[in-house]
Design a protein around this motif. Sequence first.
Motif, PDB file in Angstrom:
ATOM      1  N   ALA A  65      -8.571 -23.044 -23.529  1.00 64.88           N
ATOM      2  CA  ALA A  65      -8.809 -21.664 -23.963  1.00 64.88           C
ATOM      3  C   ALA A  65      -8.690 -20.693 -22.795  1.00 64.88           C
ATOM      4  O   ALA A  65      -8.199 -19.570 -22.954  1.00 64.88           O
ATOM      5  CB  ALA A  65     -10.178 -21.548 -24.621  1.00 64.88           C
ATOM      6  N   VAL A  66      -9.126 -21.119 -21.617  1.00 60.75           N
ATOM      7  CA  VAL A  66      -8.985 -20.282 -20.414  1.00 60.75           C
ATOM      8  C   VAL A  66      -7.498 -20.043 -20.140  1.00 60.75           C
ATOM      9  O   VAL A  66      -7.067 -18.908 -19.918  1.00 60.75           O
ATOM     10  CB  VAL A  66      -9.667 -20.934 -19.192  1.00 60.75           C
ATOM     11  N   ALA A  67      -6.718 -21.109 -20.172  1.00 61.07           N
ATOM     12  CA  ALA A  67      -5.278 -20.990 -19.926  1.00 61.07           C
ATOM     13  C   ALA A  67      -4.609 -20.080 -20.944  1.00 61.07           C
ATOM     14  O   ALA A  67      -3.778 -19.231 -20.600  1.00 61.07           O
ATOM     15  CB  ALA A  67      -4.630 -22.373 -19.936  1.00 61.07           C
ATOM     16  N   GLU A  68      -4.983 -20.233 -22.209  1.00 61.49           N
ATOM     17  CA  GLU A  68      -4.407 -19.404 -23.272  1.00 61.49           C
ATOM     18  C   GLU A  68      -4.734 -17.931 -23.063  1.00 61.49           C
ATOM     19  O   GLU A  68      -3.879 -17.056 -23.235  1.00 61.49           O
ATOM     20  CB  GLU A  68      -4.909 -19.875 -24.635  1.00 61.49           C
ATOM     21  N   LYS A  69      -5.967 -17.635 -22.677  1.00 59.37           N
ATOM     22  CA  LYS A  69      -6.382 -16.246 -22.452  1.00 59.37           C
ATOM     23  C   LYS A  69      -5.644 -15.660 -21.247  1.00 59.37           C
ATOM     24  O   LYS A  69      -5.220 -14.497 -21.282  1.00 59.37           O
ATOM     25  CB  LYS A  69      -7.906 -16.190 -22.252  1.00 59.37           C
ATOM     26  N   VAL A  70      -5.490 -16.432 -20.187  1.00 64.90           N
ATOM     27  CA  VAL A  70      -4.746 -15.952 -19.016  1.00 64.90           C
ATOM     28  C   VAL A  70      -3.309 -15.627 -19.422  1.00 64.90           C
ATOM     29  O   VAL A  70      -2.803 -14.531 -19.138  1.00 64.90           O
ATOM     30  CB  VAL A  70      -4.770 -16.989 -17.868  1.00 64.90           C
ATOM     31  N   ALA A  71      -2.646 -16.556 -20.101  1.00 61.26           N
ATOM     32  CA  ALA A  71      -1.251 -16.347 -20.489  1.00 61.26           C
ATOM     33  C   ALA A  71      -1.094 -15.143 -21.413  1.00 61.26           C
ATOM     34  O   ALA A  71      -0.226 -14.294 -21.191  1.00 61.26           O
ATOM     35  CB  ALA A  71      -0.693 -17.608 -21.154  1.00 61.26           C
ATOM     36  N   SER A  72      -1.931 -15.058 -22.435  1.00 61.32           N
ATOM     37  CA  SER A  72      -1.791 -13.947 -23.387  1.00 61.32           C
ATOM     38  C   SER A  72      -2.094 -12.608 -22.725  1.00 61.32           C
ATOM     39  O   SER A  72      -1.445 -11.603 -23.023  1.00 61.32           O
ATOM     40  CB  SER A  72      -2.662 -14.167 -24.619  1.00 61.32           C
ATOM     41  N   SER A  73      -3.048 -12.578 -21.817  1.00 58.03           N
ATOM     42  CA  SER A  73      -3.381 -11.325 -21.114  1.00 58.03           C
ATOM     43  C   SER A  73      -2.229 -10.873 -20.215  1.00 58.03           C
ATOM     44  O   SER A  73      -1.903  -9.683 -20.164  1.00 58.03           O
ATOM     45  CB  SER A  73      -4.651 -11.510 -20.279  1.00 58.03           C
ATOM     46  N   ILE A  74      -1.614 -11.817 -19.508  1.00 56.97           N
ATOM     47  CA  ILE A  74      -0.474 -11.473 -18.648  1.00 56.97           C
ATOM     48  C   ILE A  74       0.697 -10.984 -19.498  1.00 56.97           C
ATOM     49  O   ILE A  74       1.309  -9.949 -19.192  1.00 56.97           O
ATOM     50  CB  ILE A  74      -0.065 -12.682 -17.782  1.00 56.97           C
ATOM     51  N   LEU A  75       1.015 -11.717 -20.559  1.00 56.70           N
ATOM     52  CA  LEU A  75       2.149 -11.329 -21.404  1.00 56.70           C
ATOM     53  C   LEU A  75       1.921  -9.972 -22.076  1.00 56.70           C
ATOM     54  O   LEU A  75       2.866  -9.197 -22.248  1.00 56.70           O
ATOM     55  CB  LEU A  75       2.430 -12.414 -22.442  1.00 56.70           C
ATOM     56  N   THR A  76       0.685  -9.678 -22.439  1.00 58.24           N
ATOM     57  CA  THR A  76       0.377  -8.378 -23.034  1.00 58.24           C
ATOM     58  C   THR A  76       0.489  -7.257 -22.001  1.00 58.24           C
ATOM     59  O   THR A  76       1.095  -6.220 -22.262  1.00 58.24           O
ATOM     60  CB  THR A  76      -1.041  -8.391 -23.649  1.00 58.24           C
ATOM     61  N   GLN A  77      -0.093  -7.474 -20.830  1.00 58.41           N
ATOM     62  CA  GLN A  77      -0.082  -6.448 -19.771  1.00 58.41           C
ATOM     63  C   GLN A  77       1.345  -6.125 -19.318  1.00 58.41           C
ATOM     64  O   GLN A  77       1.650  -4.981 -19.021  1.00 58.41           O
ATOM     65  CB  GLN A  77      -0.912  -6.925 -18.575  1.00 58.41           C
ATOM     66  N   TYR A  78       2.192  -7.141 -19.255  1.00 57.23           N
ATOM     67  CA  TYR A  78       3.547  -6.958 -18.729  1.00 57.23           C
ATOM     68  C   TYR A  78       4.608  -7.162 -19.811  1.00 57.23           C
ATOM     69  O   TYR A  78       5.696  -7.659 -19.533  1.00 57.23           O
ATOM     70  CB  TYR A  78       3.772  -7.895 -17.536  1.00 57.23           C
ATOM     71  N   GLU A  79       4.274  -6.745 -21.024  1.00 53.61           N
ATOM     72  CA  GLU A  79       5.209  -6.873 -22.149  1.00 53.61           C
ATOM     73  C   GLU A  79       6.535  -6.188 -21.803  1.00 53.61           C
ATOM     74  O   GLU A  79       6.562  -5.069 -21.297  1.00 53.61           O
ATOM     75  CB  GLU A  79       4.608  -6.241 -23.403  1.00 53.61           C
ATOM     76  N   GLY A  80       7.619  -6.892 -22.054  1.00 55.00           N
ATOM     77  CA  GLY A  80       8.937  -6.353 -21.760  1.00 55.00           C
ATOM     78  C   GLY A  80       9.411  -6.653 -20.349  1.00 55.00           C
ATOM     79  O   GLY A  80      10.595  -6.496 -20.049  1.00 55.00           O
ATOM     80  N   GLN A  81       8.510  -7.074 -19.459  1.00 49.69           N
ATOM     81  CA  GLN A  81       8.889  -7.397 -18.085  1.00 49.69           C
ATOM     82  C   GLN A  81       8.928  -8.898 -17.825  1.00 49.69           C
ATOM     83  O   GLN A  81       9.590  -9.340 -16.902  1.00 49.69           O
ATOM     84  CB  GLN A  81       7.893  -6.770 -17.101  1.00 49.69           C
ATOM     85  N   ILE A  82       8.200  -9.661 -18.639  1.00 50.31           N
ATOM     86  CA  ILE A  82       8.097 -11.101 -18.442  1.00 50.31           C
ATOM     87  C   ILE A  82       8.663 -11.805 -19.662  1.00 50.31           C
ATOM     88  O   ILE A  82       8.281 -11.507 -20.790  1.00 50.31           O
ATOM     89  CB  ILE A  82       6.621 -11.511 -18.228  1.00 50.31           C
ATOM     90  N   PHE A  83       9.571 -12.745 -19.433  1.00 49.51           N
ATOM     91  CA  PHE A  83      10.161 -13.519 -20.529  1.00 49.51           C
ATOM     92  C   PHE A  83       9.279 -14.702 -20.922  1.00 49.51           C
ATOM     93  O   PHE A  83       9.253 -15.104 -22.074  1.00 49.51           O
ATOM     94  CB  PHE A  83      11.544 -14.039 -20.141  1.00 49.51           C
ATOM     95  N   GLY A  84       8.586 -15.268 -19.940  1.00 48.03           N
ATOM     96  CA  GLY A  84       7.746 -16.423 -20.200  1.00 48.03           C
ATOM     97  C   GLY A  84       6.699 -16.579 -19.117  1.00 48.03           C
ATOM     98  O   GLY A  84       6.826 -16.027 -18.019  1.00 48.03           O
ATOM     99  N   CYS A  85       5.671 -17.335 -19.441  1.00 44.56           N
ATOM    100  CA  CYS A  85       4.532 -17.503 -18.532  1.00 44.56           C
ATOM    101  C   CYS A  85       4.062 -18.953 -18.601  1.00 44.56           C
ATOM    102  O   CYS A  85       3.869 -19.488 -19.689  1.00 44.56           O
ATOM    103  CB  CYS A  85       3.422 -16.554 -18.971  1.00 44.56           C
ATOM    104  N   ARG A  86       3.907 -19.568 -17.446  1.00 44.70           N
ATOM    105  CA  ARG A  86       3.349 -20.923 -17.366  1.00 44.70           C
ATOM    106  C   ARG A  86       2.033 -20.829 -16.599  1.00 44.70           C
ATOM    107  O   ARG A  86       1.984 -20.241 -15.520  1.00 44.70           O
ATOM    108  CB  ARG A  86       4.322 -21.858 -16.659  1.00 44.70           C
TER     109      ARG A  86
END
Length: 122
Positions: free
Chosen positions: A74-95
């Motif tokens: 759940a920690v990993a999921e929250k980190v990934a979703s927060s990064i993708l939301t904050q940088y929407e349109g700038q990041i294609f994927g997040c690991r």
Amino acid sequence: MDYIHLKEMQFFGYHGVLPEENVLGQRFRANVSLAVDMKRAGETDELDQTVSYVGVYDICKEVIEGKPFKLIEAVAEKVASSILTQYEGQIFGCRVEIIKPDPPIPGHYKEVAVEITRGQFV
């Protein structure tokens, strides 16, 4: 595809299933890789043409040192979703890899970890 990596970030949090993990807390490490296009940043040398490492670090710190989760998944999921939301349109994927070096598991091992990939990551 280009990649930005933030490696071996270290935090202290209160995540875990066992009550003592939520009270005593423990160390966590995180690795984050971002699939981005850095061509414009490389050509212009302008920060606004790339993803801020500081901003990504701050998101990781806020999540991992913030509200406790039972599972590091759940920690990993929250980190990934927060990064993708904050940088929407700038990041294609997040690991995201979340590492728990000292879980309360009897036995001999280096650490336990989960790794998730969200979005396009070639």
